[in-house]
Design an enzyme around this catalytic site. Structure first.
Site, PDB file in Angstrom:
ATOM      1  N   ASP A 193       0.398  -1.192  -0.256  1.00 50.04           N
ATOM      2  CA  ASP A 193      -0.684  -0.146   0.063  1.00 50.04           C
ATOM      3  C   ASP A 193       0.776   1.129   0.052  1.00 50.04           C
ATOM      4  O   ASP A 193       1.994   1.920   0.251  1.00 50.04           O
ATOM      5  CB  ASP A 193      -1.050   0.074   1.428  1.00 50.04           C
ATOM      6  CG  ASP A 193      -0.308   0.045   2.479  1.00 50.04           C
ATOM      7  OD1 ASP A 193       0.932   0.263   2.895  1.00 50.04           O
ATOM      8  OD2 ASP A 193      -0.905  -0.773   3.301  1.00 50.04           O
ATOM      9  N   ASN A 202      -6.907  -3.455  14.710  1.00 51.82           N
ATOM     10  CA  ASN A 202      -8.757  -3.487  14.307  1.00 51.82           C
ATOM     11  C   ASN A 202      -8.508  -4.200  13.940  1.00 51.82           C
ATOM     12  O   ASN A 202     -10.200  -4.979  12.755  1.00 51.82           O
ATOM     13  CB  ASN A 202      -9.150  -2.012  13.568  1.00 51.82           C
ATOM     14  CG  ASN A 202      -8.664  -1.695  12.647  1.00 51.82           C
ATOM     15  OD1 ASN A 202      -7.652  -2.323  12.579  1.00 51.82           O
ATOM     16  ND2 ASN A 202      -8.983  -0.233  11.640  1.00 51.82           N
ATOM     17  N   HIS A 262      -7.362  -4.506  10.951  1.00 52.94           N
ATOM     18  CA  HIS A 262      -6.469  -4.429   9.379  1.00 52.94           C
ATOM     19  C   HIS A 262      -5.924  -4.943   8.607  1.00 52.94           C
ATOM     20  O   HIS A 262      -4.689  -5.162   9.310  1.00 52.94           O
ATOM     21  CB  HIS A 262      -6.453  -3.056   8.468  1.00 52.94           C
ATOM     22  CG  HIS A 262      -5.457  -2.456   9.325  1.00 52.94           C
ATOM     23  ND1 HIS A 262      -5.844  -1.061  10.493  1.00 52.94           N
ATOM     24  CD2 HIS A 262      -4.232  -2.394   9.097  1.00 52.94           C
ATOM     25  CE1 HIS A 262      -4.602  -0.455  10.254  1.00 52.94           C
ATOM     26  NE2 HIS A 262      -3.102  -1.005   9.930  1.00 52.94           N
ATOM     27  N   GLU A 310      -9.903  -1.966   6.057  1.00 50.46           N
ATOM     28  CA  GLU A 310     -10.294  -1.454   7.148  1.00 50.46           C
ATOM     29  C   GLU A 310     -11.515  -2.519   7.635  1.00 50.46           C
ATOM     30  O   GLU A 310     -11.950  -3.171   6.243  1.00 50.46           O
ATOM     31  CB  GLU A 310     -10.269  -0.474   7.434  1.00 50.46           C
ATOM     32  CG  GLU A 310      -9.385   1.003   7.299  1.00 50.46           C
ATOM     33  CD  GLU A 310      -8.465   0.768   8.510  1.00 50.46           C
ATOM     34  OE1 GLU A 310      -8.949  -0.017   9.079  1.00 50.46           O
ATOM     35  OE2 GLU A 310      -7.885   1.744   8.004  1.00 50.46           O
TER      36      GLU A 310
END
Length: 244
Positions: A67, A133, A135, A140
């Site tokens: 990314d 979380n 990810h 997400e």
């Protein structure tokens, strides 16, 4: 899934570097999927050391990064292009023309990045971290399991977590271009690293939880070759486990 629990961050990095180096030794023209963030830094340091000691060469390796922040100048110190140069590429013999990062040239057609990976015959070994979380990449919670490379909005928790790298939270980009969950699942082998107590809940869901979009990492349960290397702090919510 193969789970390896080690005492500390250094042991995690050493084991990860060993696995990556074995991949390169077995296939010198390996296609590696690479990650950024604080987790892989020590692994990259170990790989640099191995290169300097002439244990491995990266000259035929091809790399694809997971990314990149959207609309960030590649020479900005917080860009992942800059990160990869400073943490790995500048210190090994990899051909910079074989290092791919999803940048502005993919904004109009993000899945062209997946097509580029396919043209390289796919990723042999994908290195991953994991967010608090759950990810992976910038996928997400509630991301589609079928997603390919795409432009994504970052959650407040991710923006807050990444603000430690910026002078202020207002400077953190709110969007990124990221390989999708299916892009990641297409890798032949996956190596996920996690250290620290703050990753323990995500690790619990990854290993013990049901497959759910609320925890994107859980899709990895469906992959047939995943190695997870964590320290005892990241393993703290898993019961009856001892460090190796």
């Amino acid at each position: 899934m193969k789970l390896i629990v080690l005492e500390n961050e250094e042991q995690v990095a050493n084991k990860a570097a060993q696995i990556i180096s074995e991949q390169i030794k077995n296939k010198p023209n390996s296609v590696l999927g690479l990650a950024t963030g604080s987790t892989p830094i020590n692994t990259y340091k170990k790989l640099i050391q191995m290169y300097q000691e002439k244990q491995i060469s990266f000259k035929d390796v091809i790399s694809f990064n997971l990314d990149e922040y959207k609309d960030i100048d590649k020479n900005n110190k917080q860009s992942y292009y800059y990160f990869m140069k400073e943490q790995l590429f500048n210190y090994i013999d990899i051909n910079k023309n074989n290092c791919y990062i999803p940048n502005a040239s993919f904004y109009d057609n993000p899945i062209a990045y997946d097509e580029l990976i396919k043209k390289a015959n796919g990723i042999d070994l994908q290195l991953l971290g994991i967010g608090i979380n759950g990810h992976i990449g910038f996928n997400e919670p509630d991301s589609s399991f079928d997603s390919l490379t795409q432009i994504v909005d970052l959650t407040n928790s991710t923006i807050k977590a990444n603000s430690r790298f910026f002078d202020s939270i207002d400077q953190v980009p709110t969007q990124a271009i990221s390989m999708g969950l299916q892009s990641i699942m297409n890798a032949k082998k996956i190596l996920l690293l996690a250290t620290g107590i703050n990753k323990s809940e995500a690790i619990y869901h990854l290993i013990k939880g049901q497959i759910t979009k609320k925890w994107p990492c859980t899709i990895l349960q469906k992959h047939n070759d995943v190695t997870i290397i964590i320290d005892k702090n990241a393993a703290s919510k898993l019961t009856n486990l001892k460090a190796n």
